[in-house]
Structures are given as C-alpha cells and as structure tokens.
Motif scaffolding. Sequence first.
Motif, PDB file in Angstrom:
ATOM      1  N   HIS A 120       3.643  -0.560 -21.110  1.00 30.75           N
ATOM      2  CA  HIS A 120       3.079  -1.571 -20.198  1.00 30.75           C
ATOM      3  C   HIS A 120       2.963  -0.984 -18.792  1.00 30.75           C
ATOM      4  O   HIS A 120       3.948  -0.507 -18.222  1.00 30.75           O
ATOM      5  CB  HIS A 120       3.967  -2.818 -20.163  1.00 30.75           C
ATOM      6  N   VAL A 121       1.771  -1.020 -18.222  1.00 33.20           N
ATOM      7  CA  VAL A 121       1.510  -0.397 -16.917  1.00 33.20           C
ATOM      8  C   VAL A 121       1.368  -1.449 -15.825  1.00 33.20           C
ATOM      9  O   VAL A 121       0.630  -2.428 -15.981  1.00 33.20           O
ATOM     10  CB  VAL A 121       0.230   0.465 -16.959  1.00 33.20           C
ATOM     11  N   THR A 122       2.078  -1.240 -14.729  1.00 35.48           N
ATOM     12  CA  THR A 122       1.944  -2.051 -13.520  1.00 35.48           C
ATOM     13  C   THR A 122       1.426  -1.148 -12.404  1.00 35.48           C
ATOM     14  O   THR A 122       1.909  -0.024 -12.236  1.00 35.48           O
ATOM     15  CB  THR A 122       3.307  -2.648 -13.105  1.00 35.48           C
ATOM     16  N   THR A 123       0.448  -1.625 -11.653  1.00 38.20           N
ATOM     17  CA  THR A 123      -0.078  -0.850 -10.521  1.00 38.20           C
ATOM     18  C   THR A 123       0.512  -1.393  -9.227  1.00 38.20           C
ATOM     19  O   THR A 123       0.407  -2.587  -8.952  1.00 38.20           O
ATOM     20  CB  THR A 123      -1.613  -0.924 -10.480  1.00 38.20           C
ATOM     21  N   ILE A 124       1.153  -0.521  -8.458  1.00 36.10           N
ATOM     22  CA  ILE A 124       1.860  -0.951  -7.252  1.00 36.10           C
ATOM     23  C   ILE A 124       1.261  -0.326  -5.998  1.00 36.10           C
ATOM     24  O   ILE A 124       0.527   0.661  -6.059  1.00 36.10           O
ATOM     25  CB  ILE A 124       3.365  -0.610  -7.330  1.00 36.10           C
ATOM     26  N   ASP A 125       1.597  -0.915  -4.855  1.00 36.65           N
ATOM     27  CA  ASP A 125       1.174  -0.397  -3.553  1.00 36.65           C
ATOM     28  C   ASP A 125       2.132   0.696  -3.090  1.00 36.65           C
ATOM     29  O   ASP A 125       3.285   0.778  -3.538  1.00 36.65           O
ATOM     30  CB  ASP A 125       1.181  -1.514  -2.501  1.00 36.65           C
ATOM     31  N   CYS A 126       1.672   1.497  -2.154  1.00 40.00           N
ATOM     32  CA  CYS A 126       2.564   2.367  -1.400  1.00 40.00           C
ATOM     33  C   CYS A 126       2.259   2.164   0.081  1.00 40.00           C
ATOM     34  O   CYS A 126       1.308   1.461   0.438  1.00 40.00           O
ATOM     35  CB  CYS A 126       2.411   3.834  -1.794  1.00 40.00           C
ATOM     36  N   CYS A 127       3.076   2.721   0.929  1.00 42.70           N
ATOM     37  CA  CYS A 127       2.850   2.644   2.377  1.00 42.70           C
ATOM     38  C   CYS A 127       2.979   4.046   2.969  1.00 42.70           C
ATOM     39  O   CYS A 127       3.569   4.943   2.351  1.00 42.70           O
ATOM     40  CB  CYS A 127       3.864   1.715   3.038  1.00 42.70           C
ATOM     41  N   ARG A 128       2.422   4.207   4.174  1.00 40.30           N
ATOM     42  CA  ARG A 128       2.580   5.461   4.907  1.00 40.30           C
ATOM     43  C   ARG A 128       3.073   5.163   6.315  1.00 40.30           C
ATOM     44  O   ARG A 128       2.557   4.259   6.971  1.00 40.30           O
ATOM     45  CB  ARG A 128       1.262   6.223   4.976  1.00 40.30           C
ATOM     46  N   ALA A 129       4.033   5.960   6.744  1.00 39.25           N
ATOM     47  CA  ALA A 129       4.542   5.879   8.110  1.00 39.25           C
ATOM     48  C   ALA A 129       4.277   7.227   8.773  1.00 39.25           C
ATOM     49  O   ALA A 129       4.845   8.247   8.358  1.00 39.25           O
ATOM     50  CB  ALA A 129       6.039   5.564   8.114  1.00 39.25           C
ATOM     51  N   ASN A 130       3.373   7.233   9.758  1.00 43.45           N
ATOM     52  CA  ASN A 130       2.925   8.489  10.386  1.00 43.45           C
ATOM     53  C   ASN A 130       2.504   9.515   9.330  1.00 43.45           C
ATOM     54  O   ASN A 130       2.791  10.715   9.432  1.00 43.45           O
ATOM     55  CB  ASN A 130       4.018   9.066  11.298  1.00 43.45           C
ATOM     56  N   GLY A 131       1.845   9.013   8.290  1.00 40.18           N
ATOM     57  CA  GLY A 131       1.316   9.878   7.242  1.00 40.18           C
ATOM     58  C   GLY A 131       2.240  10.132   6.078  1.00 40.18           C
ATOM     59  O   GLY A 131       1.799  10.615   5.031  1.00 40.18           O
ATOM     60  N   SER A 132       3.529   9.821   6.223  1.00 43.22           N
ATOM     61  CA  SER A 132       4.497  10.076   5.148  1.00 43.22           C
ATOM     62  C   SER A 132       4.611   8.858   4.236  1.00 43.22           C
ATOM     63  O   SER A 132       4.724   7.722   4.702  1.00 43.22           O
ATOM     64  CB  SER A 132       5.871  10.409   5.737  1.00 43.22           C
ATOM     65  N   VAL A 133       4.635   9.107   2.931  1.00 43.17           N
ATOM     66  CA  VAL A 133       4.600   8.025   1.935  1.00 43.17           C
ATOM     67  C   VAL A 133       5.985   7.436   1.692  1.00 43.17           C
ATOM     68  O   VAL A 133       6.985   8.154   1.646  1.00 43.17           O
ATOM     69  CB  VAL A 133       4.028   8.552   0.606  1.00 43.17           C
ATOM     70  N   PHE A 134       6.029   6.115   1.540  1.00 41.87           N
ATOM     71  CA  PHE A 134       7.219   5.462   1.003  1.00 41.87           C
ATOM     72  C   PHE A 134       6.781   4.319   0.097  1.00 41.87           C
ATOM     73  O   PHE A 134       5.663   3.825   0.189  1.00 41.87           O
ATOM     74  CB  PHE A 134       8.157   4.976   2.114  1.00 41.87           C
ATOM     75  N   PHE A 135       7.694   3.920  -0.797  1.00 43.91           N
ATOM     76  CA  PHE A 135       7.371   2.896  -1.775  1.00 43.91           C
ATOM     77  C   PHE A 135       8.179   1.617  -1.583  1.00 43.91           C
ATOM     78  O   PHE A 135       7.697   0.533  -1.907  1.00 43.91           O
ATOM     79  CB  PHE A 135       7.600   3.416  -3.195  1.00 43.91           C
ATOM     80  N   CYS A 136       9.388   1.726  -1.075  1.00 41.29           N
ATOM     81  CA  CYS A 136      10.234   0.542  -0.918  1.00 41.29           C
ATOM     82  C   CYS A 136      10.346   0.132   0.552  1.00 41.29           C
ATOM     83  O   CYS A 136       9.775  -0.873   0.944  1.00 41.29           O
ATOM     84  CB  CYS A 136      11.613   0.783  -1.526  1.00 41.29           C
TER      85      CYS A 136
END
Length: 323
Positions: A120-136
């Motif tokens: 089962h696949v869920t598609t989630i968002d990510c975020c970037r802070a000054n270009g660096s990725v984070f998920f939580c």
Amino acid sequence: MCEQKMKIQAIINPISGVGSKRKIPKMIAEVCAKEDWALDIAFTKYAGHASELTKRAIQEGARYILAVGGDGTVNEVARAMIHSDATLGIIPKGSGNGLARELHIPMDERKALDVITRGHVTTIDCCRANGSVFFCTCGVGFDAAVSMKFANEKRRGSLTYLKNTIEEYLSYEPEVYELSIDNQTIREKAFLVACANASQYGNNAYIAPQANIQDGRMDVTILSPFTPLDIAPLAIQLFTRRIDKNSKIKTMKAWQVTIVRQKPGIMHLDGEPVMADCRIDIGVEPKALRVLTPEVVSFTEEVHNLFDAVSRFFDKRLPYIFR
C-alpha cells in the motif's frame, strides 16, 4: 520472454539495532524470495553513503528502496528519492523513528516487512529549509539546542533525550524572532519555533498534533518563554497530543515561512543539528515521496502508542540518568 523480477534495494545501517548485520538481512531475503523479488542488500559505511546507494539503486531500476535504521538513515534514503518513481519502505531501528511513527509503521521488524509486502503506497509531502530537505520537523531555539546536545551523546533513547532537555533548560535564554508566515509578519520572543510537516519529533512527542503530512502545509508552533511550573504540563501534553491546548503555545498553518533572528545559529532538521544563517526560508513540496504504509490504523493501536509514550516518559529508571 520472461517477465523481469521486481528489483528491491535494502540499505542497512549496521550500527542501528542489535542483530542488524545478520537477523534483519536474513528476514528481508526470506520475504523477497517468497515474493519472487530480486534483492540487493548494501550496508552504509559513512555519513551520506545511504543517499549515494539510493541514487545508484534508482538508476539501476529499483522499484522499492528499503531503509533499515534510525531517522538519519531513513532521511538520507528518502531525500535521494524525492519526486522519483521508486517507493520507500521503512524498517525502523533507531531511537526516535519520527517518520516511521508518523506513518504508523510498526516498530517490530516482521510487522514492518508485512507492511512492505502488502504494497500500500501513501504519497507524502516534504519541506525544505534553506534548500535542505526535512520530512517531519524543522526548528530553531531550544529544540535545536537540545538536538545538538543529543547528537554528541554516546547513549541514545528517550531517557537521554529527557536528561539533555532538562540540562539545557537550566541555561537556555529565549530569543527574539521575526516570522513571516504566508506574508504575515510577526515578532515574537520565543523559547522555540518549530515548523512541522508531520505531527511529531519522534518517540511519539507531538509538537504539532494537528499537522498532516499530506495536506501541502506546515504547522508552525511557537512556544513562549515559560517557568519551571509549566514544565510538567507541557511535557505531559507533548506526549499526549495536547500541547496545542497549552496557553504558552501559538500554532498556525502555512505554505511558506521565513524566520529571521539576530545571529546565525543551530537549526535542526528532523532532529539533526546544522548551522544556519540569520534568515531561514522554509517551504512545502507537496506529494514529494512515495512510502509503503499500513492501509488502516486501528483505534487500539493508537491507544497503545499513547500509553507507551506516557509510560516511557515516567520510566521508573529515570533517577539513574542523573548519576
């Protein structure tokens, strides 16, 4: 012509969890053999290696990338998978397991593998802070200072984290931040500012209980300066998904956030401390990552997770960490 087997890449941090070098690879191999999947297993050897292995696996046609380890390993793998056709599978073996817990992935290895085989696949968002990725979560202030302290500890776990939190509180001075939240500017003296794509830091510590990792927005949490008398209520509310009810907390939804402070300092990305400039620009990237998750989470499981978090917080071994 024979149909080509589905390619699976397992990336394992060998220092994450007891038995990682033998037991878990064997379990993964057994499952893949049963499913008739083509498996390749690789062990990480240094910081950044998981991302390198992931990029190579995607280029070679891997459909599932299995990350076996803690938040650092999972995030390294996930960052290299953004907007790709590959799907992330998580077998959590860390102390916090923030993304795995947010997605209700079991902490037990066999149950986590069951989730992967169900597909089962869920598609989630990510975020970037000054270009660096984070998920939580991304944060500045007190939580970033604690993350730096925790990163230098040899012993991990919730008790060590609690010890560091208390020690840091005794000397920490709140800062003044200028925040631009979807073009609305506010100025706050705050203990911490957290931008949450997900609801928790990890270890079921819910800094933004209403955050949704699929809604295309962040939840901004601002914690005002507080007294020692506020610590117990804040701590209990943090682990019982009610911290947004505390009078010291301000929360708001946002697509874009800019944080400006008086001088450069520590910022954390999913608990990992990094140096950041005075200005930090944070944005959401919707539908960035495909992840294998359970289809349904039962109420019983949610209650179990809640009481598990509370019991860990009041662990009877607590006095020993101050020796």
